[in-house]
Write a protein that holds these residues in place. Structure first.
Motif, mmCIF file in Angstrom:
data_model
loop_
_atom_site.group_PDB
_atom_site.id
_atom_site.type_symbol
_atom_site.label_atom_id
_atom_site.label_comp_id
_atom_site.label_asym_id
_atom_site.label_seq_id
_atom_site.Cartn_x
_atom_site.Cartn_y
_atom_site.Cartn_z
ATOM 1 N N ASP A 51 0.830 -1.209 0.000
ATOM 2 C CA ASP A 51 0.000 0.000 0.000
ATOM 3 C C ASP A 51 0.861 1.254 0.000
ATOM 4 O O ASP A 51 0.544 2.233 -0.688
ATOM 5 N N THR A 91 -3.677 11.330 0.748
ATOM 6 C CA THR A 91 -3.784 9.924 1.150
ATOM 7 C C THR A 91 -5.246 9.507 1.214
ATOM 8 O O THR A 91 -5.606 8.409 0.768
ATOM 9 N N ASP A 92 -6.091 10.378 1.749
ATOM 10 C CA ASP A 92 -7.522 10.082 1.776
ATOM 11 C C ASP A 92 -8.059 9.875 0.365
ATOM 12 O O ASP A 92 -8.829 8.935 0.117
ATOM 13 N N TYR A 145 -7.017 6.461 -0.973
ATOM 14 C CA TYR A 145 -7.786 5.345 -0.418
ATOM 15 C C TYR A 145 -9.263 5.404 -0.801
ATOM 16 O O TYR A 145 -9.949 4.383 -0.738
#
Length: 66
Positions: free
Chosen positions: A11, A48-49, A52
């Motif tokens: 990831d 990052t949000d 994802y």
């Protein structure tokens, strides 16, 4: 250096690659590379949000450049 790379989980590697693509899109849009890198560092949590949430690098760059 390869040892450090091996310690990253998949990831993390995918996120780094994604951010690199976002950076390149910023540069193509006329943002100086240093400013693009600083923006990514400053907005790491938000980006990052987006990663994802499944946004493409293009979608993230577009949102950031508004």
């Amino acid at each position: 250096m390869s040892r450090k790379h091996e310690s990253l989980d998949p990831d993390e590697v995918a996120l780094i690659q994604w951010c690199t693509e976002v950076e390149e899109l910023f540069v193509k849009a006329g943002v100086p590379r240093g400013e693009a890198q600083q923006y990514i560092e400053d907005e790491a949590e938000w980006l990052t949000d987006m990663f994802y949430e499944g946004l493409s690098p293009e979608e993230a760059a577009k949102a950031a450049l508004k």
